[in-house]
Structure formats: structure tokens, C-alpha cells
Design an enzyme around this catalytic site. Structure first.
Site, PDB file in Angstrom:
ATOM      1  N   ARG A  84       0.777  -1.025  -0.317  1.00 43.25           N
ATOM      2  CA  ARG A  84       0.109   0.294   0.574  1.00 43.25           C
ATOM      3  C   ARG A  84       0.677   1.337   0.274  1.00 43.25           C
ATOM      4  O   ARG A  84       0.348   2.258   0.255  1.00 43.25           O
ATOM      5  CB  ARG A  84      -1.241   0.090   0.800  1.00 43.25           C
ATOM      6  N   GLU A 148       9.641  20.237 -23.633  1.00 38.80           N
ATOM      7  CA  GLU A 148       8.692  20.474 -22.560  1.00 38.80           C
ATOM      8  C   GLU A 148       9.428  21.551 -21.727  1.00 38.80           C
ATOM      9  O   GLU A 148       8.297  22.055 -20.831  1.00 38.80           O
ATOM     10  CB  GLU A 148       9.368  19.235 -21.696  1.00 38.80           C
ATOM     11  N   LYS A 190       5.202  23.815 -12.391  1.00 42.83           N
ATOM     12  CA  LYS A 190       4.495  23.047 -12.033  1.00 42.83           C
ATOM     13  C   LYS A 190       5.080  22.230 -10.371  1.00 42.83           C
ATOM     14  O   LYS A 190       3.206  22.094 -10.684  1.00 42.83           O
ATOM     15  CB  LYS A 190       5.603  21.575 -13.014  1.00 42.83           C
ATOM     16  N   GLU A 200      -5.648  16.653 -11.280  1.00 43.11           N
ATOM     17  CA  GLU A 200      -6.189  16.930 -12.561  1.00 43.11           C
ATOM     18  C   GLU A 200      -7.585  17.524 -12.976  1.00 43.11           C
ATOM     19  O   GLU A 200      -8.560  17.473 -13.976  1.00 43.11           O
ATOM     20  CB  GLU A 200      -5.444  16.384 -13.856  1.00 43.11           C
ATOM     21  N   ARG A 204      -4.376  21.977 -13.827  1.00 43.60           N
ATOM     22  CA  ARG A 204      -2.947  20.493 -14.350  1.00 43.60           C
ATOM     23  C   ARG A 204      -3.224  20.000 -16.204  1.00 43.60           C
ATOM     24  O   ARG A 204      -2.238  20.182 -16.061  1.00 43.60           O
ATOM     25  CB  ARG A 204      -2.953  19.382 -13.403  1.00 43.60           C
ATOM     26  N   HIS A 211      -0.157  18.129 -26.329  1.00 44.49           N
ATOM     27  CA  HIS A 211       0.210  16.722 -25.746  1.00 44.49           C
ATOM     28  C   HIS A 211      -1.495  15.929 -26.425  1.00 44.49           C
ATOM     29  O   HIS A 211      -0.642  14.915 -26.899  1.00 44.49           O
ATOM     30  CB  HIS A 211       0.005  16.599 -24.579  1.00 44.49           C
ATOM     31  N   HIS A 215       0.712  12.688 -28.488  1.00 39.60           N
ATOM     32  CA  HIS A 215      -0.037  11.668 -28.652  1.00 39.60           C
ATOM     33  C   HIS A 215      -0.630  11.114 -29.923  1.00 39.60           C
ATOM     34  O   HIS A 215      -0.122  10.041 -30.523  1.00 39.60           O
ATOM     35  CB  HIS A 215      -1.122  11.242 -27.600  1.00 39.60           C
ATOM     36  N   HIS A 228       8.937  11.533 -27.640  1.00 38.05           N
ATOM     37  CA  HIS A 228       7.767  12.564 -27.141  1.00 38.05           C
ATOM     38  C   HIS A 228       8.279  13.989 -27.391  1.00 38.05           C
ATOM     39  O   HIS A 228       7.075  14.629 -28.131  1.00 38.05           O
ATOM     40  CB  HIS A 228       8.116  11.727 -25.627  1.00 38.05           C
TER      41      HIS A 228
HETATM   42  N1  GLY Z   1       3.226  16.160 -17.655  1.00 36.97           N
HETATM   43  C1  GLY Z   1       1.469  16.747 -17.637  1.00 36.97           C
HETATM   44  C2  GLY Z   1       1.465  16.769 -15.823  1.00 36.97           C
HETATM   45  O1  GLY Z   1       2.419  15.424 -14.736  1.00 36.97           O
HETATM   46  O2  GLY Z   1      -0.125  16.711 -15.286  1.00 36.97           O
END
Ligand code: GLY
Length: 321
Positions: A84, A148, A190, A200, A204, A211, A215, A228
Site C-alpha cells: 500500500r 517540455e 510545475k 487534474e 493541471r 499533448h 499523442h 515524445h
Molecule cells: N505531464 C503532465 C502532468 O504531469 O500532468
């Protein structure tokens, strides 16, 4: 922090590296994940968990993950599941992982044909950055990380964009001082986002600028054909183009971003022949069959918005119609 000092001397540690980073270690790794996206699978996760059990780890043991985004994602997922949740320290060795993947607690493996379908949010107790690791990166991998850095500057720090614009040669030469400043600033951007919105639910999602397109491109061209970061750079260009079409993005901002991407050698051209397959890949990625999809766009630098856009508008933009 130097490369030698970056691996922590914690008790009861389990070192997880990948086949690229294992040669950078001065000590033995407990598990070595083959490098590459193909390792982000359930079978590897199970192998890592079995190795942890074999090493008799307890919940108080520390899993130290050394490497790029793939091993960070799978290793962090294993750490989050073992009893856990074991303790977790990440040592990112790629630029991409330093400014993005190692921060913010996303873990995951690909599953059922979907990227990162199975995963958890499990922030590491520590992320130890040794900027010296960038020396070990192949040129394409290094540039992949720069995409990035560009994204993060556009989202949250004008100073990063200006460093990228004005210090191109130093950055191309991997000048530690310039990189350390840019990386540190990206970490702050970040960090501030994930502190507000770890799961998110809102802001976020801005970190996904470019992206959705990226993708789709990776899946249409076959993973590995583009790095990427190359795909993200291409995706940022498409986000600018879409924003201009919708009257969201200032022309000057889009021009500036295209210039910056080209300055770092990223491909930004449309691929009209792939428009239909790109839209199909986006729908699959987002599990969206409806007429609209959500996109991260920018009005200007550090001014980001989320828009619902009709799939037909996306297709026409990608086809250059
Ligand atoms: N790479 C995007 C995030 O960490 O939300």
C-alpha cells in the site's frame, strides 16, 4: 548536485534503473527495466513487485528510481502499490523527466491499447536533480526534453522563454549554469500547478499543452518514429494554429512560438495527408466519440485556456483547409 552524490544513502533501499541508466550507477541496481515505451506494461510492473518482494522490502523501505519518464512511471506505480505504498525517491536522468515526468506524482502503465490507463497519483518524497546527467543524453533525447522546457515556459514563466530565445547556443552546448536556471524555474512552475491541482481536476490539464496532438502523432507514426518531445513541439505548433483559427491566440504569440520551435530544430509543418487518422487517434486517446474534444490553447504566453472544439474544425485545420 553532482551525479555521484545524487543517489541517496538511505537505509533499506531498492534501486530501480533502466538499461540506459544502469551504467551511470556506481552501485548495483536491484532491478533493471529495459529502456523504452514497451516496458510500460503490466507484466513489467508485476516483475518489479516480485523483485521487491524477493528483496524483502517493507513499507518503510525506499524505492529509488533512476532514469527517464518510463522507469519513473512504472517504478513509481510499483512503489505506490507495494504494501500500500513504499517510500519513493526519484532521480530523473533525462531533461524531460527533470522538468516534467518526475514531478507531480503521476504513475502509470499502458493498458488495453491506452496510454497510462492504469496508474495512481503518488508524489515522491524527494526528487533529486543532478543536472550533470544531461551530459549522458543522446542529442535527440536531450532536445526532446527541451520541448517540455519550452512548454513549461510558455505556460508559466516568461523568463524561461527569454532564456530559451537568448541563450540558444549555451543551451545547445548543455551549459550547466543556464540549464540549471531553466530547469529550476520549470520545477517551480510545475510545482505550483500540482500543488493546486494534483488530480487534474482543473489547471493541471494546462500541462497537456500540445499533448493531444502529440499523442495522436506518436500513435499514427508509430511510437519511436518521433521522440515524445518532437511530437510535443509539433503539437504545440498545432495548438497555436488552432488557437489562431478560433480567434483565441494572438498572431504575434503564435509567430513567436513557431520561431522558438524552429530555433531548436523542431518540425512544425502540417501533415495534411494524416489529418483523418490523427483525428481518429485523438478520439481513441480521449475515449471521445462526441462531436467535440477539449484542447489546451493560449491567448498569449502564460495565458492558457481550455476550449471545447468540434472534431471537424480540428480535421480541417490539420488538413490545411
Ligand atoms: N505531464 C503532465 C502532468 O504531469 O500532468
Amino acid at each position: 548536485m553532482t551525479r555521484e552524490k545524487v543517489i541517496p544513502a538511505v537505509p533499506e533501499r531498492f534501486i530501480l534503473a533502466d538499461s540506459n541508466t544502469v551504467r551511470l550507477l556506481s552501485e548495483k541496481a536491484d532491478y533493471v527495466l529495459p529502456a523504452g515505451e514497451e516496458s510500460k506494461v503490466w507484466a513489467r510492473l508485476e516483475e518489479i513487485l516480485a523483485a521487491m518482494l524477493g528483496a524483502d522490502l517493507s513499507r518503510d523501505s525506499t524505492v529509488v528510481v533512476v532514469g527517464g519518464g518510463v522507469v519513473a512511471d512504472v517504478g513509481s506505480l510499483a512503489a505506490s502499490l507495494y504494501m500500500r505504498g513504499a517510500r519513493l525517491i526519484l532521480v530523473p536522468t533525462t531533461l524531460l523527466s527533470m522538468v516534467d515526468a518526475a514531478l507531480g506524482g503521476k504513475t502509470g502503465v499502458n493498458f488495453g491499447g491506452y496510454k497510462n490507463l492504469v496508474g495512481t497519483f503518488y508524489p515522491a518524497e524527494e526528487v533529486r536533480i543532478g543536472i550533470g546527467f544531461v551530459e549522458s543524453l543522446p542529442e535527440r533525447e536531450y532536445r526532446s526534453g527541451l520541448a517540455e522546457v519550452i512548454k513549461t515556459g510558455l505556460l508559466g514563466d516568461e523568463e524561461v522563454v527569454e532564456i530559451l530565445e537568448s541563450r540558444r547556443e549555451a543551451i545547445a552546448d548543455r551549459d550547466f549554469e543556464v540549464l540549471e536556471e531553466a530547469v529550476w524555474r520549470c520545477i517551480l512552475v510545475k510545482g505550483a500547478v500540482v500543488e493546486r491541482d494534483l488530480r487534474e481536476g482543473g489547471i493541471r490539464a494546462h500541462l497537456n499543452l500540445g499533448h493531444t496532438f502529440a499523442h495522436a502523432l506518436e500513435s499514427v507514426q508509430g511510437f519511436g518514429a518521433w521522440t515524445h518531445g518532437e511530437a510535443v513541439a509539433w503539437g504545440i505548433a498545432r495548438a497555436m494554429e488552432l488557437g489562431v483559427r478560433l480567434g483565441v491566440t494572438e498572431d504575434e504569440h503564435a509567430d513567436r512560438v513557431f520561431r522558438l520551435l524552429s530555433q531548436y530544430g523542431f518540425r512544425t509543418e502540417l501533415m495534411p495527408d494524416a489529418a483523418d487518422s490523427l483525428v481518429a487517434a485523438m478520439r481513441k486517446d480521449k475515449k471521445r466519440q462526441g462531436p467535440t474534444m477539449r484542447f489546451i490553447l493560449q491567448r498569449d504566453a502564460q495565458d492558457t485556456v481550455i476550449e471545447e472544439v468540434e472534431a471537424e474544425v480540428i480535421r480541417a485545420m490539420l488538413a490545411g483547409e
